[in-house]
Scaffold this motif. Sequence first.
Motif, PDB file in Angstrom:
ATOM      1  N   GLY A   1      -9.006  -1.177  -4.219  1.00  0.00           N
ATOM      2  CA  GLY A   1      -7.758  -0.692  -4.351  1.00  0.00           C
ATOM      3  C   GLY A   1      -7.491   0.835  -3.444  1.00  0.00           C
ATOM      4  N   CYS A   2      -6.348   1.456  -3.936  1.00  0.00           N
ATOM      5  CA  CYS A   2      -5.898   2.680  -3.269  1.00  0.00           C
ATOM      6  C   CYS A   2      -5.011   3.405  -4.220  1.00  0.00           C
ATOM      7  CB  CYS A   2      -5.323   2.449  -1.976  1.00  0.00           C
ATOM      8  SG  CYS A   2      -5.123   4.038  -1.168  1.00  0.00           S
ATOM      9  N   ALA A   3      -5.608   4.716  -4.269  1.00  0.00           N
ATOM     10  CA  ALA A   3      -4.784   5.797  -5.191  1.00  0.00           C
ATOM     11  C   ALA A   3      -3.405   6.219  -4.689  1.00  0.00           C
ATOM     12  CB  ALA A   3      -5.665   6.792  -5.788  1.00  0.00           C
ATOM     13  N   MET A   4      -3.159   5.921  -3.178  1.00  0.00           N
ATOM     14  CA  MET A   4      -2.247   6.747  -2.738  1.00  0.00           C
ATOM     15  C   MET A   4      -0.543   6.376  -2.950  1.00  0.00           C
ATOM     16  SD  MET A   4      -3.689   9.523  -0.986  1.00  0.00           S
ATOM     17  CE  MET A   4      -5.391   9.386  -1.850  1.00  0.00           C
ATOM     18  N   GLY A   5      -0.742   5.116  -3.495  1.00  0.00           N
ATOM     19  CA  GLY A   5       0.606   4.594  -3.916  1.00  0.00           C
ATOM     20  C   GLY A   5       1.824   4.617  -3.000  1.00  0.00           C
ATOM     21  N   CYS A   6       1.688   4.392  -1.898  1.00  0.00           N
ATOM     22  CA  CYS A   6       2.729   4.065  -0.739  1.00  0.00           C
ATOM     23  C   CYS A   6       3.802   2.877  -1.288  1.00  0.00           C
ATOM     24  CB  CYS A   6       2.175   3.773   0.644  1.00  0.00           C
ATOM     25  SG  CYS A   6       0.909   5.058   1.168  1.00  0.00           S
ATOM     26  N   ALA A   7       4.559   3.255  -1.122  1.00  0.00           N
ATOM     27  CA  ALA A   7       5.735   1.989  -1.698  1.00  0.00           C
ATOM     28  C   ALA A   7       5.748   0.696  -1.063  1.00  0.00           C
ATOM     29  CB  ALA A   7       7.190   2.594  -1.671  1.00  0.00           C
ATOM     30  N   PHE A   8       5.371   0.597   0.239  1.00  0.00           N
ATOM     31  CA  PHE A   8       5.235  -0.539   0.889  1.00  0.00           C
ATOM     32  C   PHE A   8       4.195  -1.263   1.031  1.00  0.00           C
ATOM     33  CE2 PHE A   8       4.420   3.100   3.396  1.00  0.00           C
ATOM     34  CZ  PHE A   8       3.143   2.612   3.893  1.00  0.00           C
ATOM     35  N   CYS A   9       3.060  -0.834   0.324  1.00  0.00           N
ATOM     36  CA  CYS A   9       1.717  -1.634   0.513  1.00  0.00           C
ATOM     37  C   CYS A   9       1.210  -2.147  -0.583  1.00  0.00           C
ATOM     38  CB  CYS A   9       0.832  -0.310   0.966  1.00  0.00           C
ATOM     39  SG  CYS A   9      -0.862  -0.942   1.034  1.00  0.00           S
ATOM     40  N   LEU A  10       0.681  -3.195  -0.644  1.00  0.00           N
ATOM     41  CA  LEU A  10       0.376  -4.133  -1.503  1.00  0.00           C
ATOM     42  C   LEU A  10      -0.959  -3.645  -1.997  1.00  0.00           C
ATOM     43  CD1 LEU A  10       1.377  -6.807  -2.731  1.00  0.00           C
ATOM     44  CD2 LEU A  10      -0.068  -8.117  -1.146  1.00  0.00           C
ATOM     45  N   THR A  11      -1.764  -3.054  -1.252  1.00  0.00           N
ATOM     46  CA  THR A  11      -3.084  -2.714  -1.879  1.00  0.00           C
ATOM     47  C   THR A  11      -3.115  -1.444  -2.785  1.00  0.00           C
ATOM     48  OG1 THR A  11      -4.134  -2.993   0.110  1.00  0.00           O
ATOM     49  CG2 THR A  11      -5.330  -1.508  -1.091  1.00  0.00           C
ATOM     50  N   GLY A  12      -1.778  -0.540  -2.693  1.00  0.00           N
ATOM     51  CA  GLY A  12      -1.423   0.395  -3.689  1.00  0.00           C
ATOM     52  C   GLY A  12      -0.958   0.285  -4.648  1.00  0.00           C
ATOM     53  N   THR A  13      -0.515  -0.960  -4.900  1.00  0.00           N
ATOM     54  CA  THR A  13       0.196  -1.204  -6.126  1.00  0.00           C
ATOM     55  C   THR A  13      -0.720  -1.198  -7.519  1.00  0.00           C
ATOM     56  OG1 THR A  13       0.195  -3.614  -5.340  1.00  0.00           O
ATOM     57  CG2 THR A  13       2.320  -2.706  -5.766  1.00  0.00           C
TER      58      THR A  13
ATOM     59  N   THR B   1      -5.679   6.984   8.366  1.00  0.00           N
ATOM     60  CA  THR B   1      -5.244   7.608   6.914  1.00  0.00           C
ATOM     61  C   THR B   1      -3.961   7.845   6.847  1.00  0.00           C
ATOM     62  OG1 THR B   1      -5.612   9.922   5.950  1.00  0.00           O
ATOM     63  CG2 THR B   1      -5.365  10.045   8.315  1.00  0.00           C
ATOM     64  N   CYS B   2      -3.535   7.938   5.598  1.00  0.00           N
ATOM     65  CA  CYS B   2      -2.272   8.195   5.284  1.00  0.00           C
ATOM     66  C   CYS B   2      -1.821   9.626   5.477  1.00  0.00           C
ATOM     67  CB  CYS B   2      -1.825   7.853   3.892  1.00  0.00           C
ATOM     68  SG  CYS B   2      -2.697   8.822   2.656  1.00  0.00           S
ATOM     69  N   GLY B   3      -2.540  10.431   5.931  1.00  0.00           N
ATOM     70  CA  GLY B   3      -2.600  11.894   6.025  1.00  0.00           C
ATOM     71  C   GLY B   3      -3.053  13.010   5.102  1.00  0.00           C
TER      72      GLY B   3
ATOM     73  N   MET C   1      -8.754  -2.421   2.558  1.00  0.00           N
ATOM     74  CA  MET C   1      -8.379  -1.845   1.353  1.00  0.00           C
ATOM     75  C   MET C   1      -8.677  -0.204   1.428  1.00  0.00           C
ATOM     76  SD  MET C   1      -9.400  -4.760  -1.211  1.00  0.00           S
ATOM     77  CE  MET C   1      -8.624  -4.648  -2.558  1.00  0.00           C
ATOM     78  N   GLY C   2      -7.828   0.576   0.855  1.00  0.00           N
ATOM     79  CA  GLY C   2      -8.396   2.065   0.338  1.00  0.00           C
ATOM     80  C   GLY C   2      -7.750   3.092   1.426  1.00  0.00           C
ATOM     81  N   GLU C   3      -7.994   4.504   0.889  1.00  0.00           N
ATOM     82  CA  GLU C   3      -7.831   5.492   1.937  1.00  0.00           C
ATOM     83  C   GLU C   3      -9.332   5.989   2.278  1.00  0.00           C
ATOM     84  OE1 GLU C   3      -5.374   7.005   3.640  1.00  0.00           O
ATOM     85  OE2 GLU C   3      -7.015   8.561   4.017  1.00  0.00           O
ATOM     86  N   PRO C   4      -9.842   5.784   3.505  1.00  0.00           N
ATOM     87  CA  PRO C   4     -10.942   6.089   3.848  1.00  0.00           C
ATOM     88  C   PRO C   4     -10.901   7.807   3.673  1.00  0.00           C
ATOM     89  CG  PRO C   4      -9.873   5.186   5.816  1.00  0.00           C
ATOM     90  CD  PRO C   4      -9.012   5.131   4.596  1.00  0.00           C
TER      91      PRO C   4
HETATM   92 FE1  SF4 Z   1      -1.085   3.860   1.494  1.00  0.00          FE
HETATM   93 FE2  SF4 Z   1      -3.096   2.999   3.232  1.00  0.00          FE
HETATM   94 FE3  SF4 Z   1      -3.616   3.337   0.474  1.00  0.00          FE
HETATM   95 FE4  SF4 Z   1      -1.860   1.493   1.412  1.00  0.00          FE
HETATM   96  S1  SF4 Z   1      -4.045   1.659   1.628  1.00  0.00           S
HETATM   97  S2  SF4 Z   1      -1.473   2.766  -0.430  1.00  0.00           S
HETATM   98  S3  SF4 Z   1      -0.813   2.217   3.250  1.00  0.00           S
HETATM   99  S4  SF4 Z   1      -2.933   4.918   1.943  1.00  0.00           S
END
Ligand code: SF4
Length: 344
Positions: free
Chosen positions: A111-123, A190-192, A156-159
């Motif tokens: 998964g991923c904790a970053m919650g980007c609105a367009f990203c399925l992994t983040g949901t 990275t998302c930044g 998947m994920g924010e490295p």
């Molecule tokens: Fe955002 Fe990347 Fe995480 Fe998707 S995987 S929610 S794009 S940071």
Amino acid sequence: MEKTDVKNLTLEGLEQYIAGIGKERFRAKQIFKWLYQMDATSFDEMTNVSKEFRAFLAEKAAISNLVPEVVEAAEDGTKKYLFRLADGNAVESVLIPDEGRNTLCISSQVGCAMGCAFCLTGTFGVTRNLTTAEIVNQVCAVKREEPVRNIVFMGMGEPLANLAAVIPAVKILTDPDGFQFSNRKVTVSTCGLVPEMAELGHACIVNLAVSLNATTDEIRSLIMPIDRRYPLKELLAACKAFPLPSRRWITVEYVMIRDLNDSLEDAKRLVKLISNFPSKVNLIPFNEHEGASFRTPSQESIDRFHKYLLDKHVTVITRSSRGGEISAACGQLKGRLDEKLKEQ
Ligand code: SF4
Ligand code: SAH
């Protein structure tokens, strides 16, 4: 006592480990080569290591491995691998073929904790970080089936939220005694996360990709919550400060979303924003999925955006949505294969 998984260790870590159990450091290199160049899955296979030492290691240490539970192939050759982890969680890797230059997209978290609105992994948020072993084992498993030329941490994920495991994994991938990937062939996306960008740059030589995805903080913070913590100004300063080897660039990823960030004004702002550091732009038309109401831009606005960047001498490629039919495209992973399995 729990056994040490040697796949969690860089060469230096393995040397320390072997010295720590009272043996000669030079043996680490032999073992490391067996793991990543010969794909050994047991100490027994390591025939140039003495029998006695092999038995000694087998008692104290372990070699973890991953075998794909499902492999799904799309018509265009893209392959998606589902890996079941020891605790029952699952992650996915995607192989994107390109005559002799296959790219493997690997995961760094469940998964991923970053919650980007367009990203399925983040949901669904993040379940846990992957270990170094779980990261490198994705590469071992796919390499058994197909040649792999490039590695991208875009699964998947924010490295950069898992640097403790990602930095050793990059070191193993690029070690001349390990997987032997040139550091030109490994890219961390990275998302930044600004402080972690500097940390990564100082810890290892690796390509960096930054998911910019918008040209104003107003829009970016709307689709990427991380922008509120590290706004564009700070992010771009971190890009400029990133220690790049000569003749390298930062890959700027830009997911194009219809009527949100696909205008000519956006293209103009983008050119200005990235003018301070060497870059190549990856335009990624938004991949539509059931988790978001955003739409893919028209071909016309993609072409117009692309052409504007070219005219301004920006190096740009528009990524085709590979593996669309199995949602294999990077940023599209959330364990869909896993869900399908559970339904059966
Ligand atoms: Fe955002 Fe990347 Fe995480 Fe998707 S995987 S929610 S794009 S940071
Ligand atoms: N967390 C890291 C790496 C994984 S995401 C990052 O955000 O950079 C990999 C890429 O997929 C990112 O550039 C992200 O912006 C993109 N992405 C996510 N969802 C997408 C979608 N639905 N369509 C197209 N690209 C998407």
